[in-house]
Write an enzyme that holds these catalytic residues in place. Structure first.
Site, PDB file in Angstrom:
ATOM      1  N   GLY A  72       0.834  -1.197   0.130  1.00 25.06           N
ATOM      2  CA  GLY A  72       0.046  -0.090   0.315  1.00 25.06           C
ATOM      3  C   GLY A  72       0.970   1.314  -0.061  1.00 25.06           C
ATOM      4  O   GLY A  72       0.483   2.448  -0.690  1.00 25.06           O
ATOM      5  N   THR A  73       1.949   1.120   0.680  1.00 29.76           N
ATOM      6  CA  THR A  73       2.756   2.266   0.791  1.00 29.76           C
ATOM      7  C   THR A  73       3.437   2.597  -0.629  1.00 29.76           C
ATOM      8  O   THR A  73       3.368   3.885  -0.929  1.00 29.76           O
ATOM      9  CB  THR A  73       3.986   2.182   1.764  1.00 29.76           C
ATOM     10  OG1 THR A  73       3.463   1.768   3.203  1.00 29.76           O
ATOM     11  CG2 THR A  73       4.977   3.132   2.015  1.00 29.76           C
ATOM     12  N   ASN A 151      -7.197   4.714   9.740  1.00 28.59           N
ATOM     13  CA  ASN A 151      -6.603   3.346  10.288  1.00 28.59           C
ATOM     14  C   ASN A 151      -6.790   3.151  11.799  1.00 28.59           C
ATOM     15  O   ASN A 151      -6.875   1.935  12.138  1.00 28.59           O
ATOM     16  CB  ASN A 151      -5.339   3.225   9.914  1.00 28.59           C
ATOM     17  CG  ASN A 151      -4.290   4.385  10.054  1.00 28.59           C
ATOM     18  OD1 ASN A 151      -4.631   5.544   9.419  1.00 28.59           O
ATOM     19  ND2 ASN A 151      -3.129   4.176  10.751  1.00 28.59           N
ATOM     20  N   GLN A 179      -7.919   1.163   4.315  1.00 27.85           N
ATOM     21  CA  GLN A 179      -8.710   0.724   5.458  1.00 27.85           C
ATOM     22  C   GLN A 179     -10.117   0.690   5.104  1.00 27.85           C
ATOM     23  O   GLN A 179     -11.066   0.196   5.836  1.00 27.85           O
ATOM     24  CB  GLN A 179      -8.451   1.582   6.795  1.00 27.85           C
ATOM     25  CG  GLN A 179      -6.891   1.576   7.265  1.00 27.85           C
ATOM     26  CD  GLN A 179      -6.593   0.420   7.889  1.00 27.85           C
ATOM     27  OE1 GLN A 179      -7.490  -0.697   8.165  1.00 27.85           O
ATOM     28  NE2 GLN A 179      -5.358  -0.035   8.156  1.00 27.85           N
ATOM     29  N   SER A 199      -4.285  -2.326  -0.220  1.00 27.21           N
ATOM     30  CA  SER A 199      -3.084  -3.433   0.269  1.00 27.21           C
ATOM     31  C   SER A 199      -3.962  -4.681   0.609  1.00 27.21           C
ATOM     32  O   SER A 199      -4.745  -4.799   1.240  1.00 27.21           O
ATOM     33  CB  SER A 199      -2.517  -2.668   1.598  1.00 27.21           C
ATOM     34  OG  SER A 199      -1.239  -3.674   1.806  1.00 27.21           O
ATOM     35  N   HIS A 201      -2.654  -7.268   2.238  1.00 23.94           N
ATOM     36  CA  HIS A 201      -2.598  -7.910   3.268  1.00 23.94           C
ATOM     37  C   HIS A 201      -3.743  -7.423   4.724  1.00 23.94           C
ATOM     38  O   HIS A 201      -3.933  -8.025   5.639  1.00 23.94           O
ATOM     39  CB  HIS A 201      -1.223  -8.027   4.200  1.00 23.94           C
ATOM     40  CG  HIS A 201      -0.978  -6.435   4.683  1.00 23.94           C
ATOM     41  ND1 HIS A 201      -0.906  -6.373   6.034  1.00 23.94           N
ATOM     42  CD2 HIS A 201      -0.295  -5.345   3.978  1.00 23.94           C
ATOM     43  CE1 HIS A 201      -0.289  -4.944   6.129  1.00 23.94           C
ATOM     44  NE2 HIS A 201       0.100  -4.622   5.066  1.00 23.94           N
ATOM     45  N   THR A 237       9.634  -7.957 -11.823  1.00 22.74           N
ATOM     46  CA  THR A 237       8.896  -9.148 -11.840  1.00 22.74           C
ATOM     47  C   THR A 237       7.899  -9.094 -10.926  1.00 22.74           C
ATOM     48  O   THR A 237       8.042  -9.026  -9.848  1.00 22.74           O
ATOM     49  CB  THR A 237       9.856 -10.189 -11.818  1.00 22.74           C
ATOM     50  OG1 THR A 237      10.991 -10.096 -12.712  1.00 22.74           O
ATOM     51  CG2 THR A 237       9.069 -11.545 -11.827  1.00 22.74           C
ATOM     52  N   CYS A 326       5.228   6.594  18.600  1.00 19.48           N
ATOM     53  CA  CYS A 326       6.292   6.464  19.046  1.00 19.48           C
ATOM     54  C   CYS A 326       6.586   4.718  19.531  1.00 19.48           C
ATOM     55  O   CYS A 326       5.528   4.321  20.071  1.00 19.48           O
ATOM     56  CB  CYS A 326       6.861   7.266  20.186  1.00 19.48           C
ATOM     57  SG  CYS A 326       8.200   6.785  20.923  1.00 19.48           S
TER      58      CYS A 326
HETATM   59  N1  PLP Z   1      -2.516   3.500   4.226  1.00 20.53           N
HETATM   60  C1  PLP Z   1      -3.193   3.053   5.355  1.00 20.53           C
HETATM   61  C2  PLP Z   1      -4.529   3.908   5.602  1.00 20.53           C
HETATM   62  C3  PLP Z   1      -2.755   1.947   5.961  1.00 20.53           C
HETATM   63  O1  PLP Z   1      -3.610   1.656   7.166  1.00 20.53           O
HETATM   64  C4  PLP Z   1      -1.579   1.152   5.668  1.00 20.53           C
HETATM   65  C5  PLP Z   1      -1.087   0.196   6.556  1.00 20.53           C
HETATM   66  O2  PLP Z   1      -1.344   0.090   7.631  1.00 20.53           O
HETATM   67  C6  PLP Z   1      -1.026   1.889   4.488  1.00 20.53           C
HETATM   68  C7  PLP Z   1      -1.442   2.674   3.696  1.00 20.53           C
HETATM   69  C8  PLP Z   1       0.135   1.202   4.225  1.00 20.53           C
HETATM   70  O3  PLP Z   1      -0.045  -0.217   3.563  1.00 20.53           O
HETATM   71  P1  PLP Z   1       1.389  -1.424   3.506  1.00 20.53           P
HETATM   72  O4  PLP Z   1       1.416  -1.956   4.804  1.00 20.53           O
HETATM   73  O5  PLP Z   1       0.555  -2.429   2.545  1.00 20.53           O
HETATM   74  O6  PLP Z   1       2.415  -0.568   3.131  1.00 20.53           O
END
Ligand code: PLP
Length: 393
Positions: A72-73, A151, A179, A199, A201, A237, A326
């Site tokens: 997702g990132t 999230n 989310q 994402s 997972h 790939t 943190c």
């Molecule tokens: N965006 C949101 C709102 C998320 O909650 C998360 C993961 O916690 C991400 C992006 C990032 O996803 P990934 O862990 O697949 O990089």
């Protein structure tokens, strides 16, 4: 070791058995490179394309609008940089103050590079209003970036209304739906997003696959340069087993949403009542009167430290999340979301996030009683807190 009570499904989810079964042959049998022009390569390639169709169907997009990436990132980063690179003459962006670091960190870098970044604050329930976006828009706004669901709190934003405003203002529109997908219905067409992200997972799929949806005809600049994979939109790939698992996870997601609303939301609401009984006026439910994803419950406890509660529960094999940014136990800092929702200061450090999944529902073997160890442990923690308070007086 099996975790006895897992309640951190917004962090990640258990892979569904059907997802795992779908993936295995692509590790052991059909492992050829999908770019290979031989028959074995075509089998892998067809599987990737089959998954693309399943993903597109879940979010009401066209298969050619789906790009598989590494997480997702990566999808968020790619979308933001693409919007920037496509409009080099525009130097302003709008993000909410509650974004995930996958978005907010990119906004920080853009600021360092001379961009103006307007951070839009939510109201106390965590909702961003379309009017605020309208007021922040400028002729040089390159991008509006808003998450579909938060999230931490699960609060769901009015993404379609915000989309109308962003499009009227001539800005690109990016939605982080990581989310939201698999928890509430997500309709890419109706959202008006140019870029939408999620994402695998988070929806009982594998780690290591992100989905970036790019509206047909919208300018797109890839982040990774290299091979011609993903129709030249994402070099590298393909993670074929992961993509196959993602397809299966999206196929199951529509049914999962029904289970979440039917069985899991009532369980979440029941937990909410139990926690109010334990903590009384020392407990706040964040986003309680806002629309929320059916699985999420974020509480803030007065004069508490969420990290310490997390650790206390972890010692009892109970897994929950927190809202602090943190990782150190003593000096936890409240997250941007908590601060921008104007949670009172004496509650800000005591945030605990409980996020359920379909595996908490009777259909998947879950029982309300499975949550009793959590309530029992929190009752003990509360008694100790009250004793400490009394001793201080
Ligand atoms: N965006 C949101 C709102 C998320 O909650 C998360 C993961 O916690 C991400 C992006 C990032 O996803 P990934 O862990 O697949 O990089």
């Amino acid at each position: 070791m099996k975790t006895s009570v897992y309640l951190d499904n917004n962090a990640t989810t258990r892979v569904d058995d059907q997802v795992l079964q779908a993936m295995i042959p692509f590790f052991t049998e059909h492992y050829a490179n999908p770019s290979g022009l031989y028959k074995a390569g075509k089998i892998a390639k067809d599987a990737v394309e089959g998954s693309r169709e399943m993903v597109a169907e879940l979010v009401n997009a066209k298969p050619k609008e789906i790009i598989f990436v590494g997480c997702g990132t990566e999808a968020d980063n790619t979308a933001l940089w693409s919007a920037i690179k496509c409009q080099p003459y525009k130097k302003h962006i709008i993000v909410s103050s509650c974004e995930h670091p996958a978005v907010s960190k990119v906004a920080e870098v853009l600021k360092q590079q001379g961009y103006e970044v307007t951070k839009v604050l939510p109201n106390q329930q965590g909702i961003i209003s379309p009017d605020q976006i309208a007021r922040a828009l400028r002729p040089d706004t390159a991008l509006v970036s808003i998450m579909w669901a938060n999230n931490e709190t699960g609060v769901v934003q009015p993404v379609e209304e915000i989309g109308k405003v962003a499009k009227q203002g001539g800005a690109f529109y990016h939605i982080d739906a990581t989310q939201a997908v698999g928890k509430v219905p997500v309709n890419f067409q109706r959202s008006l997003a140019d870029y939408l992200v999620f994402s695998a997972h988070k929806i009982h799929g594998p780690k290591g696959v992100g989905v970036l949806v790019v509206r047909e005809g919208v300018c797109y600049q890839p982040l990774l340069l290299g091979g011609a994979q993903e129709n030249k939109c994402r070099a590298g790939t393909e993670n074929v087993p992961g993509i196959v698992g993602t397809g299966m996870a999206t196929k199951l997601a529509a049914q999962n949403i029904l289970v979440l609303f039917r069985d899991v939301a009532p369980l979440r609401d029941w937990l909410q009542v139990q926690l109010k009984n334990i903590f009384g006026a020392d407990l706040m439910i964040l986003g309680e009167s806002a629309p929320r994803t059916p699985n999420t419950l974020m509480v803030a406890i007065r004069d508490a430290n969420g990290r310490q509660i997390q650790e206390f529960l972890s010692q009892r094999d109970i897994v929950v999340g927190t809202g602090s940014a943190c990782s150190c136990l003593k000096k936890s800092t409240p997250s941007d979301t908590i601060v921008s929702m104007q949670v009172p200061e004496d509650f800000q450090r005591g945030t605990v996030r409980i996020s359920l999944s379909k595996y908490n529902s009777p259909q998947y073997g879950g029982r309300q009683d499975d949550l009793l160890p959590l309530l029992h442990a929190l009752t003990i923690w509360r008694q100790a807190q009250l004793l400490r308070r009394k001793a201080r007086q």
